[in-house]
Design an enzyme around this catalytic site. Sequence first.
Site, mmCIF file in Angstrom:
data_model
loop_
_atom_site.group_PDB
_atom_site.id
_atom_site.type_symbol
_atom_site.label_atom_id
_atom_site.label_comp_id
_atom_site.label_asym_id
_atom_site.label_seq_id
_atom_site.Cartn_x
_atom_site.Cartn_y
_atom_site.Cartn_z
ATOM 1 N N GLU A 46 66.073 -11.911 60.295
ATOM 2 C CA GLU A 46 64.427 -11.936 60.934
ATOM 3 C C GLU A 46 64.011 -13.105 61.762
ATOM 4 O O GLU A 46 63.387 -12.729 62.662
ATOM 5 C CB GLU A 46 63.340 -11.681 59.699
ATOM 6 N N SER B 241 49.474 16.461 -0.398
ATOM 7 C CA SER B 241 49.647 15.456 -1.600
ATOM 8 C C SER B 241 49.755 14.287 -1.317
ATOM 9 O O SER B 241 49.841 13.266 -2.123
ATOM 10 C CB SER B 241 50.679 16.083 -2.751
#
Length: 830
Positions: free
Chosen positions: A90, A488
């Site tokens: 770049e 239960s």
Amino acid sequence: MRLLLRFSGYVFGAGTVLFLAGIAAAAGLIWHFSKDLPDYSQLQAYEPPVMTRIHASDGSLLGEYARERRLYLPIQAIPKLVTNAFMAAEDKNFYEHGGVDFSGMARAGLLYIQNFGSNRRPQGASTITQQVAKNFFFSSEVSFDRKIKEALLAMRIERAYSKDKILELYLNHIYLGLGAYGIAAASLVYFDKPVNELTVAEAAYLAALPKAPTTLHPTKNHDRAVERRNYVVDRLVENGWIKQADADKARKEPLVVTNRSNGAHVFAGEYFAEEVRRDIFERYGEKKLYEGGLSVRTTLDPKLQVMARKTMAAGLVNYDEAQGWRGPLSKLDISGDWGIALADVKSLSDISPWRMAVVLEVGDQSARIGFQPAHVLGGAVAKERQTGLITLDGVRWAKAASGPTKGKTPTAVSRVLSPGDVIYADPLISKDGRAVEGQYRLRQLPEVSGAMVVMDPWTGRVLAMVGGFSFDQSQFNRATQAYRQPGSTFKPLVYASAIDNGYTPSTMEADAPIEIDQGQGGGVWRPENFSVGKYYGPTTLRNALKHSLNTVTVRLAQDIGIPVIGEYAKRFGVYDELPNYLSYALGTGETTVMRMVTAYSMFANGGRRVKPTLIDRIQDRYGHTIFKHDARECRGCDAPEGWKNQPEPQLIDRREQVLDSMTAYQITSMMEGVVQGGTASVLRDVGKPIAGKTGTTNEAKDLWFVGFSPDLVIGLYVGYDKPRSLGRDAQAGHTAAPIARDFLKLALADKPAVPFRIPAGIKLVRVDSMTGMRAGPGDGRATILEAFKPGTAPPDDYAVSGADDTDPRQPMPPSDYDRTILRPGTGGLY
């Protein structure tokens, strides 16, 4: 000569005027474009959207959440290879110019003139600083106005910030494709590795992406991507940043990327990760979750999670296969390329080692199947086609679930499968535990579901969670969102409320038929034990819990009152409110696995309040702790001057005592008896001290087990999402308890057999196991050590509520009834 000098003077004057006019015009233009420039000072306080990362307790990555997948790295943490690669691609003169590269602008201008009228996009000459200006403050429109403003702003940025800071902003902000923002996230998304592990070729490819991440897609535009990558490699050599040998190696390296998942990164951790995501969303909101860069350390133990997922899935599959083969998922036309057709069928991604396949050929002894090919990055279907065989051994379980052959073991593969059937299969395992090469076993997705939670009872830390068979199939978390009847497994709270109010494990209660007039036309309720018609007569509370006797529990609830039981249920967090009906003592209310496991944790830890948590600690993007689950004070933990023989640190635990510690131990001891010789006796195979309780709801719609070792609590249920009976003979002791057994055998395999802790004040007295009375010297009957609080003692004689002086070791005749009144709208569970 004089004329020449005069002319020269005119020329000089005119030139000066023009020069000054040019300067004035340039100044005017600069002023014109500068007056609307954005305020670049905000870069100083730049806080980009950063992904939130969730980690397991061992530090492994569990999940990532973000709108922009970004991890912010300071420039010091970015390798020189990576920064050089981006500058090569770049802006090779980045550290030399003042924000604008005028030689680059000249080249771009010349190209623009050459290509004028060709409709080609003008070539940019933007420096990295200009790209920072554009990405932060401008749109992507192509215009001279924007370029001039961009250049002016770039020069201002250069004067305000260091080169390293500008490069840091650039490398963390840019979009690099596949949802990745910044170099750190891109390194993970493309190559599943941190930036410091990138090769030259990988760094060069990432550096090639900022200009056009879409057109340089690694699979859709593979050749162009490789070409651009190699261009960056050449620029690295040209600038002297890598050696020629490294460049030659990089050019030859194939461009292969890893499609990193957005989901949970710990196997079987999807339900857990999603629960954490919801928690963070509720705490901090959507923006903080997806942009705040939080670091979340969870309580998940990956090893226990895999064990929980494995055993829970196996239990669901075993039950489902016992019901028979329901048929293939769908049918496919296999006359063409079956791989492409099969690749388009939705398959579950989280049930490895199961794989989707299509039946290609069928015979009596085997069927040839073709496996679903994978989708590679970009959506293309992999070219290779893998096949295998399902032999008769792989379908023996597949009895027909309906029809004339229902329940019959298949004698030929062709009776089960046909060409075009879409199925699941996994490797066939021989008797010696090894996979048989090339052979597979038929599988079917279970209709039944369920959930499991594993918790540390001392801290409330959730160590493992299974919310269903497959998160990919259903994201509904049955561990926290499914409200089911616990049956239960609720009874220990009834017994705890009784023992906390004067009863002992040796207290006698009548196990006999009972009729309850529900009043107001509600009819008569006759709660029964699971073994219908069988009663033990007068029995101790220990034996009543051990055998899960419903009639004893109902009588006990009558004695102490449902409001008292409701207060305990609320205190333990099982129910918010318990209706004043006796049947709720048998677990007819609805609650979650998480709530039940939390309640049992309070039995295991001596009665201390436990708040369940999936999160240990949350830190913001700067590393500051903003949440910590463990609120205990540690006195003496801060030792700035080091160790100087001071007293050892002390943890100050101010949590509420919700149950007397001695009561908690008595209930634990009673539930240990449930495992040793009661409804959960399959857990004896664990070989370690275990206490727990099974629960089978009315019509066997849900099968539960909740239990614990001294340092680990597990709870689970098995049931259909739309509740229906699991079968006339279904019992929790045969379905849910074995799943818990299999998990605990794995989880506790390398743990010592530590007994349950006995609190101070408890007295262990030898009693008759049937009557609960004190055992005398040389008593030949079966005896046990029973736990008693101070001021209580085993009885020398017995008195039974609602019964005569029948010998407690003999069953009571069915004609002995106790009649009472129950509010309308009640039912019964066993």
